[in-house]
Design a protein around this motif. Structure first.
Motif, PDB file in Angstrom:
ATOM      1  N   SER A 158      72.245  41.519  47.460  1.00  0.00           N
ATOM      2  CA  SER A 158      70.893  42.053  47.596  1.00  0.00           C
ATOM      3  C   SER A 158      70.851  43.100  48.706  1.00  0.00           C
ATOM      4  CB  SER A 158      69.908  40.920  47.915  1.00  0.00           C
ATOM      5  OG  SER A 158      69.890  39.978  46.859  1.00  0.00           O
ATOM      6  N   PRO A 159      69.862  44.016  48.649  1.00  0.00           N
ATOM      7  CA  PRO A 159      69.769  45.070  49.672  1.00  0.00           C
ATOM      8  C   PRO A 159      69.536  44.502  51.085  1.00  0.00           C
ATOM      9  CG  PRO A 159      68.427  45.608  47.753  1.00  0.00           C
ATOM     10  CD  PRO A 159      68.881  44.193  47.567  1.00  0.00           C
ATOM     11  N   ASP A 160      70.023  45.239  52.081  1.00  0.00           N
ATOM     12  CA  ASP A 160      69.915  44.814  53.478  1.00  0.00           C
ATOM     13  C   ASP A 160      68.486  44.629  53.948  1.00  0.00           C
ATOM     14  OD1 ASP A 160      72.656  44.857  53.709  1.00  0.00           O
ATOM     15  OD2 ASP A 160      72.749  46.709  54.888  1.00  0.00           O
ATOM     16  N   ASN A 161      67.546  45.429  53.409  1.00  0.00           N
ATOM     17  CA  ASN A 161      66.175  45.391  53.924  1.00  0.00           C
ATOM     18  C   ASN A 161      65.282  44.361  53.231  1.00  0.00           C
ATOM     19  OD1 ASN A 161      66.058  46.786  51.493  1.00  0.00           O
ATOM     20  ND2 ASN A 161      64.560  48.273  52.216  1.00  0.00           N
ATOM     21  N   TRP A 162      65.804  43.627  52.262  1.00  0.00           N
ATOM     22  CA  TRP A 162      65.013  42.554  51.666  1.00  0.00           C
ATOM     23  C   TRP A 162      64.776  41.475  52.723  1.00  0.00           C
ATOM     24  CZ3 TRP A 162      65.347  40.783  45.971  1.00  0.00           C
ATOM     25  CH2 TRP A 162      65.194  41.875  45.136  1.00  0.00           C
ATOM     26  N   LEU A 163      63.669  40.767  52.594  1.00  0.00           N
ATOM     27  CA  LEU A 163      63.370  39.681  53.522  1.00  0.00           C
ATOM     28  C   LEU A 163      63.860  38.360  52.941  1.00  0.00           C
ATOM     29  CD1 LEU A 163      59.820  40.671  54.776  1.00  0.00           C
ATOM     30  CD2 LEU A 163      61.994  40.887  55.970  1.00  0.00           C
ATOM     31  N   VAL A 164      64.400  37.521  53.829  1.00  0.00           N
ATOM     32  CA  VAL A 164      64.970  36.238  53.416  1.00  0.00           C
ATOM     33  C   VAL A 164      64.246  35.131  54.162  1.00  0.00           C
ATOM     34  CG1 VAL A 164      67.067  34.837  53.276  1.00  0.00           C
ATOM     35  CG2 VAL A 164      67.217  37.335  53.086  1.00  0.00           C
ATOM     36  N   LYS A 165      63.758  34.149  53.399  1.00  0.00           N
ATOM     37  CA  LYS A 165      63.090  32.976  53.973  1.00  0.00           C
ATOM     38  C   LYS A 165      63.958  31.767  53.666  1.00  0.00           C
ATOM     39  CE  LYS A 165      59.516  30.361  55.350  1.00  0.00           C
ATOM     40  NZ  LYS A 165      60.230  29.100  55.471  1.00  0.00           N
ATOM     41  N   ASP A 166      64.338  31.048  54.715  1.00  0.00           N
ATOM     42  CA  ASP A 166      65.184  29.865  54.578  1.00  0.00           C
ATOM     43  C   ASP A 166      64.331  28.664  54.191  1.00  0.00           C
ATOM     44  OD1 ASP A 166      67.481  28.353  54.687  1.00  0.00           O
ATOM     45  OD2 ASP A 166      67.478  28.138  56.850  1.00  0.00           O
ATOM     46  N   ARG A 197      66.294  22.225  52.084  1.00  0.00           N
ATOM     47  CA  ARG A 197      67.419  22.299  51.151  1.00  0.00           C
ATOM     48  C   ARG A 197      68.262  23.535  51.417  1.00  0.00           C
ATOM     49  NH1 ARG A 197      63.271  21.626  46.356  1.00  0.00           N
ATOM     50  NH2 ARG A 197      62.317  23.082  47.784  1.00  0.00           N
ATOM     51  N   PRO A 198      69.522  23.534  50.977  1.00  0.00           N
ATOM     52  CA  PRO A 198      70.363  24.722  51.145  1.00  0.00           C
ATOM     53  C   PRO A 198      69.948  25.803  50.140  1.00  0.00           C
ATOM     54  CG  PRO A 198      71.585  23.013  50.001  1.00  0.00           C
ATOM     55  CD  PRO A 198      70.256  22.416  50.358  1.00  0.00           C
ATOM     56  N   LYS A 199      68.822  26.435  50.433  1.00  0.00           N
ATOM     57  CA  LYS A 199      68.218  27.373  49.494  1.00  0.00           C
ATOM     58  C   LYS A 199      67.591  28.523  50.281  1.00  0.00           C
ATOM     59  CE  LYS A 199      65.943  25.759  45.701  1.00  0.00           C
ATOM     60  NZ  LYS A 199      64.831  25.204  44.890  1.00  0.00           N
ATOM     61  N   LEU A 200      67.722  29.729  49.763  1.00  0.00           N
ATOM     62  CA  LEU A 200      67.137  30.917  50.382  1.00  0.00           C
ATOM     63  C   LEU A 200      66.229  31.608  49.377  1.00  0.00           C
ATOM     64  CD1 LEU A 200      70.383  32.370  52.023  1.00  0.00           C
ATOM     65  CD2 LEU A 200      68.568  31.089  53.184  1.00  0.00           C
ATOM     66  N   TYR A 201      65.082  32.100  49.871  1.00  0.00           N
ATOM     67  CA  TYR A 201      64.127  32.827  49.038  1.00  0.00           C
ATOM     68  C   TYR A 201      64.132  34.291  49.474  1.00  0.00           C
ATOM     69  CZ  TYR A 201      62.612  28.047  48.293  1.00  0.00           C
ATOM     70  OH  TYR A 201      62.589  26.700  48.002  1.00  0.00           O
ATOM     71  N   LEU A 202      64.361  35.200  48.531  1.00  0.00           N
ATOM     72  CA  LEU A 202      64.450  36.619  48.842  1.00  0.00           C
ATOM     73  C   LEU A 202      63.257  37.379  48.288  1.00  0.00           C
ATOM     74  CD1 LEU A 202      67.465  35.478  48.846  1.00  0.00           C
ATOM     75  CD2 LEU A 202      68.125  37.856  48.633  1.00  0.00           C
ATOM     76  N   TYR A 203      62.759  38.316  49.118  1.00  0.00           N
ATOM     77  CA  TYR A 203      61.586  39.118  48.769  1.00  0.00           C
ATOM     78  C   TYR A 203      61.877  40.596  48.999  1.00  0.00           C
ATOM     79  CZ  TYR A 203      59.158  34.655  49.146  1.00  0.00           C
ATOM     80  OH  TYR A 203      58.765  33.354  48.984  1.00  0.00           O
ATOM     81  N   GLN A 204      61.413  41.419  48.069  1.00  0.00           N
ATOM     82  CA  GLN A 204      61.509  42.852  48.262  1.00  0.00           C
ATOM     83  C   GLN A 204      60.636  43.246  49.455  1.00  0.00           C
ATOM     84  OE1 GLN A 204      61.047  45.313  44.742  1.00  0.00           O
ATOM     85  NE2 GLN A 204      61.670  43.600  43.442  1.00  0.00           N
TER      86      GLN A 204
END
Length: 197
Positions: free
Chosen positions: A161-169, A173-180
């Motif tokens: 995924s692109p560097d500037n996407w936001l990641v919420k841990d 759980r061992p899970k990451l949520y990615l947002y544009q």
């Protein structure tokens, strides 16, 4: 996740697969470190006693704590996360220690935070162990390098995924949520400001 919109992408780590990978990397790291020691020193000789076992167990626990502490430091250094927004704990059900934050970070920042403990609790003790010819430190380094398998699994997926996407841990759980970019800025700013005031 209640105040956030649906993520654009979800990364979920398969813990049994990561555990197998971690064991493989532990063995490979140990063999590689011993091979380097043989090349550098012309051989090796380790003694092992009951006290060495206790020292190994104590060192392992200390390095696991440091591993998580270095994740937190990475959140602070690379993601600008305030200390009060960080969480560290132990999930006995999953059998993992964790460090997390409720603040989203950029993909580039969280990737750096993921790998910081590998260098500080895996590679550095390994180098010190080679210098001191310490079987305990070499063994600890191998275990901590293998213990970073989950971090590497997440890192590998995040690189897609692109560097500037936001990641919420995910805090549980061992899970990451990615947002544009821009999708959660306003929502997170309002909740961040209310929490920090």
């Amino acid at each position: 996740m209640n105040e956030l919109p649906e993520p654009d992408h979800i990364i979920e780590i398969d813990l049994p697969k990561v555990a197998k990978s971690g064991m493989v990397w532990t063995v490979i790291s140990f063999i590689l470190l011993l091979a380097i020691l043989v090349v550098l020193k012309g051989g090796f000789a380790f003694t092992f006693s009951f006290w060495d076992l206790l020292l190994f167990i104590g060192g392992y626990i200390a390095l696991i704590v440091l591993h998580e502490a270095f994740h937190l430091l990475g959140f602070r250094l690379f993601g600008g996360v305030p200390w009060k927004r960080m969480i560290v704990g132990l999930n006995l059900k999953l059998g993992i220690a964790y460090a997390t934050t409720d603040k989203p970070m950029t993909n580039a920042a969280i990737r750096k935070a993921l790998l910081l403990p590998f260098w500080t609790t895996g590679i550095v003790p390994g180098l010190i162990g080679l210098y001191m010819e310490s079987g305990i430190l070499i063994g600890l380094a191998a275990f901590l390098i293998g213990g970073a398998a989950g971090d590497f699994a997440m890192y590998k997926e995040l690189r897609k995924s692109p560097d500037n996407w936001l990641v919420k841990d995910d805090p549980e759980r061992p899970k990451l949520y990615l947002y544009q970019p821009g999708r959660i800025g306003d929502t997170m700013m309002s909740s961040t400001e209310s929490k920090e005031t």
